[in-house]
Design an enzyme around this catalytic site. Structure first.
Site, PDB file in Angstrom:
ATOM      1  N   ARG A  93       9.647 -14.779  -4.908  1.00  0.00           N
ATOM      2  CA  ARG A  93       8.410 -14.657  -4.133  1.00  0.00           C
ATOM      3  C   ARG A  93       8.735 -14.363  -2.672  1.00  0.00           C
ATOM      4  O   ARG A  93       9.319 -15.190  -1.984  1.00  0.00           O
ATOM      5  CB  ARG A  93       7.604 -15.957  -4.222  1.00  0.00           C
ATOM      6  N   ASP A 143       7.783 -13.662   1.305  1.00  0.00           N
ATOM      7  CA  ASP A 143       6.815 -14.213   2.243  1.00  0.00           C
ATOM      8  C   ASP A 143       6.006 -13.112   2.912  1.00  0.00           C
ATOM      9  O   ASP A 143       6.295 -11.925   2.763  1.00  0.00           O
ATOM     10  CB  ASP A 143       7.531 -15.018   3.329  1.00  0.00           C
ATOM     11  N   ARG A 172      15.696 -16.392   6.582  1.00  0.00           N
ATOM     12  CA  ARG A 172      15.144 -16.260   7.940  1.00  0.00           C
ATOM     13  C   ARG A 172      15.567 -17.425   8.832  1.00  0.00           C
ATOM     14  O   ARG A 172      15.774 -17.249  10.039  1.00  0.00           O
ATOM     15  CB  ARG A 172      13.624 -16.134   7.868  1.00  0.00           C
TER      16      ARG A 172
END
Length: 269
Positions: free
Chosen positions: A56, A58, A202
């Protein structure tokens, strides 16, 4: 034509520019990649599909090789699952190929590894021709960032790089490699691992930027990892530089073929 109650497991290769979407996972407002794809597939399958993806992404994150599967009683030619579905998709989401597999395949759980790339460049001004890269205003010490990043390779508890809303059962993941690819006027950090936590890449990049900007010493990243405290970490790096680059599966599933558009008509549908 449908074949009654028998179900077919269909696997699609997918690429998308994530800038216009609030991530992969469906939301009530419908502004996600999953929502757009489900609607397009439903137009071909004749029913709403339940989609499963490899990972998934973001809000604002891109995918060069996303893998999605769904079950359907509907029988369609390969061209319908690719060209037909693409006719119902916006231009920033593209199905690249299709195959049918046995029901032991799962887009998420059958994957053996994933690779992300984080692209960034440094410049005193924004470059409008680099929409998939993160702009860093100030010069970076790349050798220091490279040295700091090596502390993350291997099997570790990555709690310090885990988002508070992460739902993974375990924070222990394995990074096989962290490579630096210098490409003309920008840099790509390629991170290859067995699986990733929410915001993990990230948050890693946010920490490495702190070292590159000289705000933290090289050994700070190793200490952060060992401390397992997200509150002591850096700000999460911007989404636009991140791309799900590749997902690897056991070879017998033939998933790699989905990303060579010249071969989608040779799939087993």
């Amino acid at each position: 034509m449908d074949n009654g109650s028998a179900m077919n497991r269909v696997v699609l290769g997918l690429r998308y520019d994530g800038q216009a979407y609030e991530g992969w996972q469906t939301q009530p407002h419908g502004r996600t990649v999953q929502d757009k794809l489900a609607k397009a597939i439903g137009s071909i399958a004749g029913h709403p599909p339940q989609l499963h993806c490899a990972g998934r992404t973001d809000t604002g994150v891109h995918a060069r090789q996303q893998v999605v599967h769904f079950d359907t009683p509907s029988v369609r030619p390969a061209s319908a699952w690719v060209k037909g579905v693409n006719n119902f998709l916006p231009n920033d989401i593209v199905v690249t190929g299709v195959t049918c597999v046995e029901d032991d395949f799962h887009a998420r759980f059958s994957a053996v590894s994933r690779t992300y790339r984080y692209h960034f460049y440094t410049s005193p001004v924004l470059d409008p021709f680099k929409p998939f890269m993160t702009w860093v205003h100030y010069p970076l010490n790349l050798p220091a960032m490279q040295e700091a990043g090596q502390a993350l390779v291997g099997q570790h508890d990555f709690t310090a790089f885990r988002a508070s809303q992460c739902q993974a059962k375990s924070p222990v993941k394995t990074l096989y490699s962290l490579q630096w690819l210098l490409e003309n006027d920008h840099v790509a950090v390629q991170i290859h691992g067995n699986a990733f936590l929410h915001h993990m890449v990230r948050n890693i990049m946010g920490a490495l930027f702190e070292v590159g900007l000289g705000r933290k010493p090289v050994d700070w990243v190793a200490g952060l990892l060992a401390g397992r405290d997200r509150s002591q970490g850096a700000k999460t790096a911007p989404a636009q530089g991140l791309t799900l680059w590749e997902v690897e599966y056991p070879e017998h599933y033939g998933i790699a073929r989905l990303f060579n558009p010249t071969h989608f008509l040779e799939s087993r549908s």
